[in-house]
Write an enzyme that holds these catalytic residues in place. Structure first.
Site, PDB file in Angstrom:
ATOM      1  N   GLU A  35       8.400  11.519  16.842  1.00 50.27           N
ATOM      2  CA  GLU A  35       7.794  10.188  17.008  1.00 50.27           C
ATOM      3  C   GLU A  35       8.270   9.534  18.308  1.00 50.27           C
ATOM      4  OE1 GLU A  35       9.652   6.961  16.001  1.00 50.27           O
ATOM      5  OE2 GLU A  35      11.317   7.783  14.825  1.00 50.27           O
ATOM      6  N   LYS A 126       4.662  -1.167  19.339  1.00 51.46           N
ATOM      7  CA  LYS A 126       5.145  -0.258  18.294  1.00 51.46           C
ATOM      8  C   LYS A 126       4.019  -0.220  17.267  1.00 51.46           C
ATOM      9  CE  LYS A 126       8.352  -0.762  14.423  1.00 51.46           C
ATOM     10  NZ  LYS A 126       9.376  -1.634  13.851  1.00 51.46           N
ATOM     11  N   ASP A 190      10.038  -7.119   3.253  1.00 49.25           N
ATOM     12  CA  ASP A 190       9.209  -6.272   4.085  1.00 49.25           C
ATOM     13  C   ASP A 190       9.417  -4.809   3.693  1.00 49.25           C
ATOM     14  OD1 ASP A 190       8.275  -4.801   6.247  1.00 49.25           O
ATOM     15  OD2 ASP A 190       9.667  -5.662   7.691  1.00 49.25           O
ATOM     16  N   LYS A 211      17.461   3.725   7.140  1.00 49.19           N
ATOM     17  CA  LYS A 211      18.348   2.933   7.992  1.00 49.19           C
ATOM     18  C   LYS A 211      19.278   2.057   7.158  1.00 49.19           C
ATOM     19  CE  LYS A 211      15.424   3.071  11.938  1.00 49.19           C
ATOM     20  NZ  LYS A 211      14.075   3.210  11.385  1.00 49.19           N
TER      21      LYS A 211
HETATM   22  N1  PSU Z   1      14.673   6.514  13.939  1.00 50.66           N
HETATM   23  C1  PSU Z   1      15.549   6.078  14.890  1.00 50.66           C
HETATM   24  N2  PSU Z   1      15.272   4.899  15.508  1.00 50.66           N
HETATM   25  C2  PSU Z   1      14.122   4.183  15.254  1.00 50.66           C
HETATM   26  C3  PSU Z   1      13.200   4.670  14.270  1.00 50.66           C
HETATM   27  C4  PSU Z   1      13.538   5.833  13.649  1.00 50.66           C
HETATM   28  O1  PSU Z   1      16.578   6.729  15.148  1.00 50.66           O
HETATM   29  O2  PSU Z   1      13.908   3.154  15.868  1.00 50.66           O
HETATM   30  C5  PSU Z   1      11.897   3.917  14.011  1.00 50.66           C
HETATM   31  C6  PSU Z   1      10.906   4.850  13.324  1.00 50.66           C
HETATM   32  O3  PSU Z   1       9.794   4.964  14.188  1.00 50.66           O
HETATM   33  C7  PSU Z   1      10.517   4.156  12.044  1.00 50.66           C
HETATM   34  C8  PSU Z   1      10.675   2.711  12.419  1.00 50.66           C
HETATM   35  O4  PSU Z   1       9.212   4.464  11.651  1.00 50.66           O
HETATM   36  O5  PSU Z   1      11.914   2.754  13.169  1.00 50.66           O
HETATM   37  C9  PSU Z   1      10.693   1.806  11.204  1.00 50.66           C
HETATM   38  O6  PSU Z   1      10.261   0.526  11.568  1.00 50.66           O
HETATM   39  P1  PSU Z   1       9.844  -0.546  10.448  1.00 50.66           P
HETATM   40  O7  PSU Z   1      11.102  -0.782   9.669  1.00 50.66           O
HETATM   41  O8  PSU Z   1       9.393  -1.784  11.197  1.00 50.66           O
HETATM   42  O9  PSU Z   1       8.761   0.073   9.634  1.00 50.66           O
HETATM   43 MN    MN Z   2       8.167  -3.720   8.674  1.00 47.47          MN
END
Ligand code: PSU
Ligand code: MN
Length: 374
Positions: A35, A126, A190, A211
């Site tokens: 990605e 994004k 969220d 995360k």
């Molecule tokens: N992995 C990483 N750093 C990132 C991400 C993944 O080491 O920044 C990204 C991925 O693209 C994932 C996104 O889909 O963070 C999630 O964002 P959100 O919580 O807004 O869905």
């Molecule tokens: Mn989100």
């Protein structure tokens, strides 16, 4: 069928398949998707480009084709070229400047903002799965014959969810990332678009868990609700991105993974067995970050709470939340989180590479039989 999807896509000129990826898919050789939201929004400038390149080199070193996905000049590209990837990485710097300026403006009293301040758009967006269609349409509408109209955003990093859309389109079965999105800890709770996309994409997703900024248990439950198998790669407990192990505030214990695999071969068997039953979700493989750089959960949790506090204070919301929190964690940890992030991305790509090879050697037919989008 409502539409002839491939013809419609072609007519709209929405997707471009990199020639290296097209060749690999044609001959049925192993491919791993990567990605780019991590490149445009997840890592600091400089590091992002280095890692993006590294990940491709790791795959190529063992004859696996990287399919790095991103939005380039208003088209969803599956297999960006080096040059395109570099451009996307460079745009991250402009974006950070844009973001800082916007935040500064937000903190000023209304009168200080210089009248009707227009936000404009960031130099690189994004995009999640739901953003992709409208984003591409708008970019192309503004630019029917490829003439430059710099006002309309035409570049974007794709999140895990958006990258899975690309995997489905061409039948890529293995995907490596850093950490998946999930359920956030605070109202409005969220939920990342990564989760629903994983529930409909038959792809092995390799990540260092979710995360740490998320509500780990809520995310874990959501994975179960969506029917997404979770396999610990050489681990019995759930890693949370920067930390090898999580400690639950409810039980005081780490979170166990339902299944464990010690080899790529075992992972592949479990995934194929899942798909053979007619289930078509992703299979999540969680890999703890390397021991020498991983951060103990206690320290990470303390920094995370501070970062969340800061996000609340600045009223950060929507898709900006995750990139903001990652940036704060970098600051609070004195850069340690970036070191782990880089190390775990490399590590995950190595695991994904081995899985793609195992899948290719043991079940070459699966790459064709399950191939969607035809
Ligand atoms: N992995 C990483 N750093 C990132 C991400 C993944 O080491 O920044 C990204 C991925 O693209 C994932 C996104 O889909 O963070 C999630 O964002 P959100 O919580 O807004 O869905
Ligand atoms: Mn989100």
């Amino acid at each position: 069928m409502l539409f002839d999807f491939p013809r419609l896509r072609a007519a709209l000129n929405l997707v471009r398949l990199g020639s290296h990826v097209a060749r690999a898919l044609q001959e049925g050789s192993p491919v791993v998707a990567l990605e780019t939201a991590v490149v445009t929004h997840g890592l600091p400038m400089g590091t992002n480009w280095m890692v993006a390149q590294d990940m491709e080199v790791i795959l190529r070193g063992r004859a696996v084709t990287p399919a790095t996905v991103g939005v380039y000049e208003g088209r969803l590209v599956i297999g960006l070229t080096d040059q395109e990837l570099r451009e996307l990485a460079n745009k991250a710097q402009e974006r950070m400047r844009w973001e800082r300026e916007r935040r500064r403006q937000m903190l000023l009293p209304r009168e200080g903002r210089g009248g009707e301040q227009k936000d404009g758009d960031p130099p690189v967006a994004k995009v999640t799965a739901r953003d992709l269609g409208p984003f591409l349409a708008r970019a192309q509408q503004a630019q029917p014959e490829g003439e430059a109209d710099s006002e309309v955003p035409r570049f974007a990093g794709t999140t895990v969810g958006a990258t899975l859309v690309a995997c489905r389109l061409v039948g890529i079965r293995v995907f490596a990332t850093g950490g998946i999105g999930g359920v956030h800890r605070e109202p409005p709770f969220d939920v990342s678009g990564d989760l629903p996309q994983m529930s409909i994409s038959p792809v092995i997703v390799v990540a260092a868990g979710m995360k740490s900024i998320l509500h780990v248990e809520a995310t874990y439950e959501y994975l179960e609700t969506l029917g997404i198998p979770v396999i610990g790669y050489r681990t019995d407990t759930f890693p949370v991105f920067y930390a090898r192990e999580y400690r639950s505030p409810y039980t005081g214990r780490p979170l166990p993974v339902p299944f464990r695999a010690d080899t790529a071969q075992e992972v592949v068997k479990m995934a194929v067995s899942h798909w053979a039953l007619g289930l078509s979700s992703a299979v999540l493989v969680v890999v703890p970050p390397p021991e020498d750089v991983a951060i103990p959960w206690e320290a990470l949790d303390a920094w995370t709470k501070q970062a969340l506090e800061e996000a609340r204070r600045l009223r950060i919301s929507g898709p900006a939340v995750t990139p903001f929190l990652l940036e704060q964690l970098e600051r609070l940890s004195g850069g340690r989180t970036v070191d782990v992030n880089v190390a775990l991305l490399r590590n995950n790509v190595q695991v994904a590479r081995d899985i793609a090879r195992a899948l290719h050697f043991s079940y070459p037919e699966i790459l064709r039989k399950l191939s969607p989008g035809k």
